[in-house]
Scaffold this motif. Structure first.
Motif, PDB file in Angstrom:
ATOM      1  N   GLN A 163       0.795  -1.276  -0.285  1.00 48.41           N
ATOM      2  CA  GLN A 163      -0.170  -0.187   0.158  1.00 48.41           C
ATOM      3  C   GLN A 163       0.435   1.562  -0.233  1.00 48.41           C
ATOM      4  O   GLN A 163       0.504   2.091  -0.586  1.00 48.41           O
ATOM      5  CB  GLN A 163      -0.941   0.143   1.180  1.00 48.41           C
ATOM      6  CG  GLN A 163      -2.116   1.787   1.192  1.00 48.41           C
ATOM      7  CD  GLN A 163      -2.777   1.389  -0.064  1.00 48.41           C
ATOM      8  OE1 GLN A 163      -3.118   0.501  -0.687  1.00 48.41           O
ATOM      9  NE2 GLN A 163      -2.688   2.409  -0.188  1.00 48.41           N
ATOM     10  N   ARG A 164       2.015   1.149   0.593  1.00 47.02           N
ATOM     11  CA  ARG A 164       2.835   2.467   0.749  1.00 47.02           C
ATOM     12  C   ARG A 164       3.337   3.133  -0.658  1.00 47.02           C
ATOM     13  O   ARG A 164       3.541   4.162  -0.667  1.00 47.02           O
ATOM     14  CB  ARG A 164       3.871   2.225   1.632  1.00 47.02           C
ATOM     15  CG  ARG A 164       5.133   3.403   1.790  1.00 47.02           C
ATOM     16  CD  ARG A 164       5.914   3.096   3.212  1.00 47.02           C
ATOM     17  NE  ARG A 164       4.972   2.947   4.428  1.00 47.02           N
ATOM     18  CZ  ARG A 164       6.244   2.477   5.347  1.00 47.02           C
ATOM     19  NH1 ARG A 164       7.396   2.551   5.773  1.00 47.02           N
ATOM     20  NH2 ARG A 164       5.338   2.153   6.441  1.00 47.02           N
ATOM     21  N   THR A 165       3.665   1.456  -0.851  1.00 43.13           N
ATOM     22  CA  THR A 165       4.748   2.088  -2.572  1.00 43.13           C
ATOM     23  C   THR A 165       3.527   2.416  -3.376  1.00 43.13           C
ATOM     24  O   THR A 165       3.410   3.107  -4.323  1.00 43.13           O
ATOM     25  CB  THR A 165       5.025   0.595  -3.101  1.00 43.13           C
ATOM     26  OG1 THR A 165       5.721  -0.328  -2.381  1.00 43.13           O
ATOM     27  CG2 THR A 165       5.902   0.639  -4.738  1.00 43.13           C
ATOM     28  N   LEU A 166       2.024   1.693  -3.557  1.00 41.70           N
ATOM     29  CA  LEU A 166       1.527   2.116  -4.500  1.00 41.70           C
ATOM     30  C   LEU A 166       0.841   3.510  -4.272  1.00 41.70           C
ATOM     31  O   LEU A 166       0.365   4.337  -5.252  1.00 41.70           O
ATOM     32  CB  LEU A 166       0.026   1.445  -4.417  1.00 41.70           C
ATOM     33  CG  LEU A 166       0.552  -0.469  -5.051  1.00 41.70           C
ATOM     34  CD1 LEU A 166      -0.665  -1.178  -4.364  1.00 41.70           C
ATOM     35  CD2 LEU A 166       0.905  -0.470  -6.222  1.00 41.70           C
ATOM     36  N   ALA A 167       1.118   4.065  -3.194  1.00 39.64           N
ATOM     37  CA  ALA A 167      -0.120   5.134  -2.188  1.00 39.64           C
ATOM     38  C   ALA A 167       1.043   6.194  -3.039  1.00 39.64           C
ATOM     39  O   ALA A 167       0.221   7.227  -3.687  1.00 39.64           O
ATOM     40  CB  ALA A 167      -0.151   5.490  -1.150  1.00 39.64           C
ATOM     41  N   GLU A 168       1.934   5.902  -2.926  1.00 42.67           N
ATOM     42  CA  GLU A 168       3.443   6.918  -3.614  1.00 42.67           C
ATOM     43  C   GLU A 168       3.578   7.468  -4.853  1.00 42.67           C
ATOM     44  O   GLU A 168       2.963   8.067  -5.660  1.00 42.67           O
ATOM     45  CB  GLU A 168       4.338   7.089  -2.933  1.00 42.67           C
ATOM     46  CG  GLU A 168       5.496   8.191  -2.896  1.00 42.67           C
ATOM     47  CD  GLU A 168       7.525   6.962  -2.477  1.00 42.67           C
ATOM     48  OE1 GLU A 168       8.234   8.285  -2.591  1.00 42.67           O
ATOM     49  OE2 GLU A 168       7.419   6.610  -1.738  1.00 42.67           O
ATOM     50  N   LEU A 169       3.047   6.376  -5.393  1.00 39.82           N
ATOM     51  CA  LEU A 169       3.076   5.489  -6.910  1.00 39.82           C
ATOM     52  C   LEU A 169       1.895   6.581  -7.381  1.00 39.82           C
ATOM     53  O   LEU A 169       1.939   7.528  -8.538  1.00 39.82           O
ATOM     54  CB  LEU A 169       3.511   4.690  -7.414  1.00 39.82           C
ATOM     55  CG  LEU A 169       3.398   4.672  -8.752  1.00 39.82           C
ATOM     56  CD1 LEU A 169       4.522   4.809  -9.525  1.00 39.82           C
ATOM     57  CD2 LEU A 169       2.691   2.797  -8.969  1.00 39.82           C
ATOM     58  N   VAL A 170       0.654   6.731  -7.092  1.00 37.46           N
ATOM     59  CA  VAL A 170      -0.472   7.254  -7.413  1.00 37.46           C
ATOM     60  C   VAL A 170      -0.746   8.320  -7.312  1.00 37.46           C
ATOM     61  O   VAL A 170      -1.350   8.842  -8.151  1.00 37.46           O
ATOM     62  CB  VAL A 170      -1.423   6.448  -6.898  1.00 37.46           C
ATOM     63  CG1 VAL A 170      -2.953   7.339  -6.759  1.00 37.46           C
ATOM     64  CG2 VAL A 170      -2.167   5.370  -6.962  1.00 37.46           C
ATOM     65  N   ARG A 171       0.090   8.787  -6.201  1.00 40.95           N
ATOM     66  CA  ARG A 171       0.243  10.355  -5.587  1.00 40.95           C
ATOM     67  C   ARG A 171       1.784  11.030  -6.862  1.00 40.95           C
ATOM     68  O   ARG A 171       0.713  12.607  -7.597  1.00 40.95           O
ATOM     69  CB  ARG A 171       0.779  10.990  -4.587  1.00 40.95           C
ATOM     70  CG  ARG A 171      -0.878  10.387  -3.410  1.00 40.95           C
ATOM     71  CD  ARG A 171      -0.056  10.537  -1.911  1.00 40.95           C
ATOM     72  NE  ARG A 171       1.129  10.601  -1.483  1.00 40.95           N
ATOM     73  CZ  ARG A 171       1.167   9.500  -0.580  1.00 40.95           C
ATOM     74  NH1 ARG A 171      -0.493   9.378  -0.318  1.00 40.95           N
ATOM     75  NH2 ARG A 171       2.018   8.912  -0.183  1.00 40.95           N
ATOM     76  N   GLU A 172       2.292  10.409  -6.568  1.00 42.01           N
ATOM     77  CA  GLU A 172       2.839  10.688  -8.184  1.00 42.01           C
ATOM     78  C   GLU A 172       3.173  11.313  -9.745  1.00 42.01           C
ATOM     79  O   GLU A 172       2.711  12.043 -10.012  1.00 42.01           O
ATOM     80  CB  GLU A 172       4.751  10.170  -7.887  1.00 42.01           C
ATOM     81  CG  GLU A 172       5.409  11.016  -6.609  1.00 42.01           C
ATOM     82  CD  GLU A 172       6.109  10.200  -6.065  1.00 42.01           C
ATOM     83  OE1 GLU A 172       6.869   8.902  -7.566  1.00 42.01           O
ATOM     84  OE2 GLU A 172       7.182   9.608  -5.483  1.00 42.01           O
ATOM     85  N   GLU A 173       2.762  10.458  -9.697  1.00 40.19           N
ATOM     86  CA  GLU A 173       1.355   9.921 -11.152  1.00 40.19           C
ATOM     87  C   GLU A 173       0.904  11.019 -11.477  1.00 40.19           C
ATOM     88  O   GLU A 173       0.765  11.623 -12.641  1.00 40.19           O
ATOM     89  CB  GLU A 173       1.409   8.184 -11.710  1.00 40.19           C
ATOM     90  CG  GLU A 173       0.919   8.295 -12.850  1.00 40.19           C
ATOM     91  CD  GLU A 173       2.001   8.618 -14.256  1.00 40.19           C
ATOM     92  OE1 GLU A 173       1.596   9.261 -14.980  1.00 40.19           O
ATOM     93  OE2 GLU A 173       3.272   8.290 -14.155  1.00 40.19           O
ATOM     94  N   LEU A 174      -0.382  10.991 -10.954  1.00 38.39           N
ATOM     95  CA  LEU A 174      -1.732  12.118 -10.908  1.00 38.39           C
ATOM     96  C   LEU A 174      -0.545  13.892 -11.034  1.00 38.39           C
ATOM     97  O   LEU A 174      -1.491  14.194 -11.196  1.00 38.39           O
ATOM     98  CB  LEU A 174      -2.481  11.783  -9.661  1.00 38.39           C
ATOM     99  CG  LEU A 174      -3.772  10.504  -9.800  1.00 38.39           C
ATOM    100  CD1 LEU A 174      -4.202  10.230  -8.961  1.00 38.39           C
ATOM    101  CD2 LEU A 174      -3.911  10.243 -11.073  1.00 38.39           C
ATOM    102  N   ALA A 175      -0.035  13.950  -9.834  1.00 44.14           N
ATOM    103  CA  ALA A 175       0.551  14.933  -9.385  1.00 44.14           C
ATOM    104  C   ALA A 175       1.268  15.336 -11.134  1.00 44.14           C
ATOM    105  O   ALA A 175       1.171  16.421 -11.379  1.00 44.14           O
ATOM    106  CB  ALA A 175       1.846  15.681  -9.115  1.00 44.14           C
ATOM    107  N   GLU A 176       1.906  14.799 -11.680  1.00 45.47           N
ATOM    108  CA  GLU A 176       2.416  14.510 -13.470  1.00 45.47           C
ATOM    109  C   GLU A 176       1.834  15.082 -13.957  1.00 45.47           C
ATOM    110  O   GLU A 176       1.909  15.847 -14.986  1.00 45.47           O
ATOM    111  CB  GLU A 176       3.026  13.482 -13.466  1.00 45.47           C
ATOM    112  CG  GLU A 176       5.105  13.250 -12.571  1.00 45.47           C
ATOM    113  CD  GLU A 176       5.729  11.919 -12.493  1.00 45.47           C
ATOM    114  OE1 GLU A 176       5.379  11.784 -14.052  1.00 45.47           O
ATOM    115  OE2 GLU A 176       7.203  12.343 -12.269  1.00 45.47           O
ATOM    116  N   ARG A 177       0.519  14.103 -13.989  1.00 46.81           N
ATOM    117  CA  ARG A 177      -0.063  14.333 -15.464  1.00 46.81           C
ATOM    118  C   ARG A 177      -1.066  15.553 -14.862  1.00 46.81           C
ATOM    119  O   ARG A 177      -2.603  16.144 -15.632  1.00 46.81           O
ATOM    120  CB  ARG A 177      -1.131  13.135 -15.006  1.00 46.81           C
ATOM    121  CG  ARG A 177      -0.840  11.985 -15.374  1.00 46.81           C
ATOM    122  CD  ARG A 177      -1.638  10.829 -14.963  1.00 46.81           C
ATOM    123  NE  ARG A 177      -1.386   9.886 -16.057  1.00 46.81           N
ATOM    124  CZ  ARG A 177      -1.510   8.447 -15.588  1.00 46.81           C
ATOM    125  NH1 ARG A 177      -3.545   8.388 -15.275  1.00 46.81           N
ATOM    126  NH2 ARG A 177      -0.974   7.410 -15.884  1.00 46.81           N
TER     127      ARG A 177
END
Length: 410
Positions: free
Chosen positions: A276-290
């Motif tokens: 969950q920690r890895t996925l949460a960070e990944l989702v936040r970063e990717e959506l921010a980049e978008r």
């Protein structure tokens, strides 16, 4: 050899050596590089006198400088071999392994002009090393047929129950509850597929999953699998892509799992992390980049029971689980299945045990040649690693011969 090479501090050569031995672009990846770096650091500390209270190092007390190649000869390597052998915390074969890292570096130094001779390989230098501890390949863990059956049956039942619970939910089920049920089913289906692949394909776990130390081993993706043909492309130990077989028992778990996951693209990993920690960070970063704003991202995430499900909907590709992750999964599943395991090193069914278990099945059923092809090894190596099988079979032949002779003499 020039004088400048003789006066070079030992650790000045380490990075070049590790780049030559490393994998990937720039030579900055690979397990060998990581392990060699650790042992070279230990050797440097020992040479400087920083590894033991009663050892002052290889440089004279009246000299104020770090050890250089001028200080190395076969007596130094002999002392280091004695130092390793005297460490009671190390197993005998581990001592041999650690020394080989230093010996390999010494050989490289000869080729690069730092040393005149391969001192570490001289008989006098290696004399203090212990003999092999006698551990045979047959002593290593191999899943028995009963263990394989118990584990695969457990994960199959668990996945079936989870998928059924999800697919039979009433239409008016709360969306978040439905997402939770799907997530549980996905995780159970992933675990089932992983266990079946490890149990029946004999693919090395490092060829199947992500290795953080080797950028080329990113874990198999759906584009690497051909379920209709029963094959899977993997990056082999021999540093090239090759096709591995997917036998019938593996096809159904993979097909069912793929249908449930419905990956947005074929480039998705077959075995993504559920951390969950890895996925949460990944989702936040990717959506921010978008271009998503932080408050919009937070709101978006609250609409999903798990970030993995959001990642699926938005095609935010997660990393594959690692080889260490697979060990943790199998440790959890072995305990949940209540499997009886009697092994000096592992109290669970380790990933490599699945490969060795299949190796034993193939050797007994079809012989060394067929087993070697399936295991992606040379026949000579398979004969060596599974020599205990041939020894046992020859023992049966000898017993039968003795019984026959004894019956004639009676």
């Amino acid at each position: 050899m020039v004088d400048r090479a003789l006066s070079t501090p030992l650790d000045d050569s380490f990075e070049r050596y590790l780049q030559d031995k490393g994998k990937g672009r720039g030579g900055d990846g690979g397990n060998y590089r990581r392990n060699a770096a650790r042992e070279l650091e230990r050797f440097a500390e020992w040479a400087a006198g920083n590894r033991a209270d009663d050892w002052t190092g290889i440089v004279s007390d009246d000299v104020d400088r770090d050890p250089t190649f001028e200080d190395l000869d076969e007596r130094v390597f002999r002392e280091y071999a004695r130092h390793l052998a005297g460490d009671r915390g190390l197993k005998l074969n581990t001592v041999q392994t650690y020394y080989r890292y230093i010996s390999a570096w010494c050989g490289w130094c000869v080729n690069e002009g730092y040393l005149e001779a391969h001192y570490a390989q001289r008989a006098s230098a290696m004399a203090p090393l212990p003999e092999d501890d006698g551990r045979k390949p047959g002593d290593q863990q191999a899943w028995t047929s009963e263990q394989r059956h118990d584990l695969t049956r457990h994960v199959d039942e668990r996945a079936r129950d989870a998928v059924e619970a999800y697919t039979t939910l009433p239409e008016d089920t709360d969306p978040l509850d439905k997402q939770r049920a799907r997530y549980t089913a996905l995780k159970a289906a992933r675990d089932r597929a992983l266990v079946f692949v490890l149990a029946y394909t004999a693919v090395r776990v490092g060829e199947l999953l992500r290795d953080p130390n080797d950028p080329r081993r990113r874990g198999v993706r759906w584009e690497d699998l051909s379920l209709d043909d029963g094959s899977m492309d993997v990056y082999r130990k021999k540093q090239q892509w090759d096709a591995a077989s997917l036998p019938d028992p593996v096809i159904s778990p993979l097909r069912s799992y793929r249908q449930l996951m419905d990956p947005p693209t074929e480039r998705w990993p077959v075995f993504p992390t559920f951390d969950q920690r890895t996925l949460a960070e990944l989702v936040r970063e990717e959506l921010a980049e978008r271009g998503e704003r932080p408050e919009a991202i937070t709101k978006r995430r609250t609409e999903y029971a798990r970030d993995l499900l959001l990642a699926l909907d938005e095609d935010i590709r997660p990393p594959s689980i690692t080889t260490d992750g697979a060990r943790s999964i199998l440790q959890r599943l072995s305990g949940a299945a209540g499997i009886d395991i009697d092994h000096p090193k592992h109290d669970y069914l380790a990933p490599h045990g699945g490969r060795r278990g299949m190796g034993e099945v193939l050797v007994r059923a079809f012989g060394y040649t067929v087993a070697a092809r399936y295991l992606d090894n040379s026949e000579e190596m398979v004969r060596e690693r599974y020599s205990h099988i041939e020894a046992g079979e020859l023992g049966d032949v000898a017993t039968e011969a003795l019984e026959e002779i004894d019956s004639i003499l009676e």
